[in-house]
Design an enzyme around this catalytic site. Structure first.
Site, mmCIF file in Angstrom:
data_model
loop_
_atom_site.group_PDB
_atom_site.id
_atom_site.type_symbol
_atom_site.label_atom_id
_atom_site.label_comp_id
_atom_site.label_asym_id
_atom_site.label_seq_id
_atom_site.Cartn_x
_atom_site.Cartn_y
_atom_site.Cartn_z
ATOM 1 C CB ALA A 13 -0.902 0.001 1.227
ATOM 2 C CB ALA A 14 0.311 4.671 -1.273
ATOM 3 C CG HIS A 15 -0.186 2.878 4.613
ATOM 4 N ND1 HIS A 15 -1.103 2.078 3.964
ATOM 5 C CD2 HIS A 15 0.300 2.138 5.632
ATOM 6 C CE1 HIS A 15 -1.168 0.911 4.579
ATOM 7 N NE2 HIS A 15 -0.322 0.923 5.585
ATOM 8 C CB CYS A 16 4.183 0.472 2.931
ATOM 9 S SG CYS A 16 2.800 -0.537 3.436
ATOM 10 C CG ASP A 17 7.439 6.039 0.259
ATOM 11 O OD1 ASP A 17 8.440 5.335 0.030
ATOM 12 O OD2 ASP A 17 7.390 7.253 0.029
#
Length: 101
Positions: A63-67
């Site tokens: 997911a994008a929030h894992c960056d």
């Protein structure tokens, strides 16, 4: 009436915290049963960030929030508190983001 509702809410919350099982009625999975599962960690703090899926030998989908600026990707983990011989750790070379509109 408000006091009764407040007491019921407190009682319910205190009961919910006593449960020690994370998954009710669940069983521990077998080793290597979910071999495509990837765990992403923050390199600086060592904290677990989120999970991902190995969709190709060189690609992990998350997911994008894992960056984070610096990630460590661990594969082959069965229990994050126990290290196994077949665990692998990798660092991503590139990151790609796709926006859904």
């Amino acid at each position: 009436l408000i006091r009764v509702l407040a007491n019921l809410l407190i009682l319910q919350l205190s009961y919910a915290q006593k449960s020690s099982e994370l998954v009710i009625g669940g069983d521990e999975c077998n080793i290597n049963e979910h071999r495509f599962l990837a765990a992403l960690y923050d390199v600086w703090s060592g904290d677990f960030l989120c999970g991902g899926t190995l969709i190709h030998p060189e690609w992990v989908l998350t997911a994008a929030h894992c960056d984070r600026y610096r990630l460590s990707i661990k594969l082959g983990m069965h229990n994050k508190n126990v290290q196994f011989d077949d665990e692998q750790s990798r660092y991503p070379k590139k990151k790609y983001f796709f926006r859904c509109r």
